[in-house]
Design a protein around this motif. Structure first.
Motif, PDB file in Angstrom:
ATOM      1  N   ASN A   1       0.468  -1.444  -0.183  1.00  0.00           N
ATOM      2  CA  ASN A   1      -0.113   0.157  -0.013  1.00  0.00           C
ATOM      3  C   ASN A   1       0.419   1.211  -0.279  1.00  0.00           C
ATOM      4  OD1 ASN A   1      -2.567  -1.201  -0.031  1.00  0.00           O
ATOM      5  ND2 ASN A   1      -2.379  -1.739   1.932  1.00  0.00           N
ATOM      6  N   ASP A   2       2.109   1.290   0.108  1.00  0.00           N
ATOM      7  CA  ASP A   2       2.722   1.992  -0.358  1.00  0.00           C
ATOM      8  C   ASP A   2       3.468   2.478  -1.344  1.00  0.00           C
ATOM      9  OD1 ASP A   2       2.688   2.548   2.820  1.00  0.00           O
ATOM     10  OD2 ASP A   2       4.348   1.358   3.039  1.00  0.00           O
ATOM     11  N   TYR A   3       4.005   3.960  -1.937  1.00  0.00           N
ATOM     12  CA  TYR A   3       4.781   3.915  -3.126  1.00  0.00           C
ATOM     13  C   TYR A   3       6.254   4.341  -2.549  1.00  0.00           C
ATOM     14  CZ  TYR A   3       0.151   5.286  -4.872  1.00  0.00           C
ATOM     15  OH  TYR A   3      -1.448   5.473  -5.258  1.00  0.00           O
ATOM     16  N   VAL A   4       7.063   3.926  -3.401  1.00  0.00           N
ATOM     17  CA  VAL A   4       9.027   3.860  -2.729  1.00  0.00           C
ATOM     18  C   VAL A   4       9.599   3.792  -3.712  1.00  0.00           C
ATOM     19  CG1 VAL A   4       7.870   1.576  -0.828  1.00  0.00           C
ATOM     20  CG2 VAL A   4       8.521   0.980  -3.757  1.00  0.00           C
ATOM     21  N   LEU A   5      11.032   3.834  -3.252  1.00  0.00           N
ATOM     22  CA  LEU A   5      11.816   4.205  -4.444  1.00  0.00           C
ATOM     23  C   LEU A   5      12.537   3.258  -3.353  1.00  0.00           C
ATOM     24  CD1 LEU A   5      13.173   8.425  -4.750  1.00  0.00           C
ATOM     25  CD2 LEU A   5      11.268   6.881  -6.411  1.00  0.00           C
TER      26      LEU A   5
END
Length: 237
Positions: free
Chosen positions: A127-131
């Motif tokens: 559920n997260d936005y990541v690099l």
């Protein structure tokens, strides 16, 4: 191309932002993108079903005199301040050709932010936005009969000391793999000349997805005056 209104704020306190989001979701029928460049108050924001005992280091929160806010939507617990970049979409279900369910909404958001960040390592993990494998943005969603909301808190920068206000949650995404905040999170600030550059890219991506009908650069108090259910509140620990 669907129409959307842009609300572009700078330093709006997170409590006022959440009040506005709730009003726009419940008592309005237009599409909105709300960008807020940093909260004017340092606070901890908890999801509507989050428990203080499981998410906060209460003794430290008391010592630091940090406000705790229970938002009207789900999602995790976050510490926010002037270094948090908020972007929220409030969209009618018929405005986009996606199914109005949590996963398709997050997928749509990931596609939108890919065009903003233009980084090969950007993705949606759980559920997260990541690099790469490090979190840059946490999400909260709310879906009702005819509208949905996607609220994202991006880490432009953050203080490792302030992260100690939060416990490592018992229910964490698998990709976190029990990492501490230091090893789990990353910052956007080193990747851009300044915050304005990133916000400008977000607005350009918005123009490619929607027709921007109106732009508000001051807090639109008149938009929260309609009668609606109000669930956003400060908590007493």
């Amino acid at each position: 191309m669907s129409k959307i209104n842009l609300i572009h704020l700078k330093g709006c306190p997170i409590f006022k932002q959440l009040q506005l989001e709730e009003a726009l979701l419940r008592a309005d029928n237009e599409n909105y993108c709300l960008i807020n460049e940093g909260s004017g108050e340092n606070a901890i924001v908890m999801g509507i079903s989050s428990k203080v005992s499981e998410h906060l280091n209460e003794e430290l929160v008391h010592k630091e005199k940090i406000s705790v806010i229970k938002r009207f939507s789900g999602g995790g617990t976050v510490y926010v301040d002037s270094n948090t970049l908020f972007i929220t979409f409030i969209i009618n279900k018929d405005a986009l050709a996606i199914s109005p369910f949590p996963e398709p909404i997050l997928d749509w958001g990931a596609e939108f932010y890919q065009s903003v960040f233009q980084k090969d390592t950007f993705s949606l993990k759980e559920n997260d936005y990541v690099l790469g494998d490090k979190k840059i943005g946490g999400n909260a969603e709310y879906i009702r009969k005819d509208r949905w909301l996607l609220h994202t808190s991006f880490l432009w920068d953050y203080s490792e000391e302030k992260m100690k206000l939060l416990q490592n949650p018992k229910k964490a995404p698998n990709y976190r793999n029990r990492r501490t905040h230091r090893d789990f999170l990353t910052k956007l600030a080193p990747l851009y000349p300044d915050k304005r550059t990133l916000v400008k890219q977000a607005i350009e991506s918005l123009k490619n997805e929607f027709h921007i009908e109106r732009v508000f650069e001051n807090y639109p108090s008149h938009l929260i005056e309609k009668e609606h259910r109000k669930s956003t509140k400060y908590m007493s620990l």
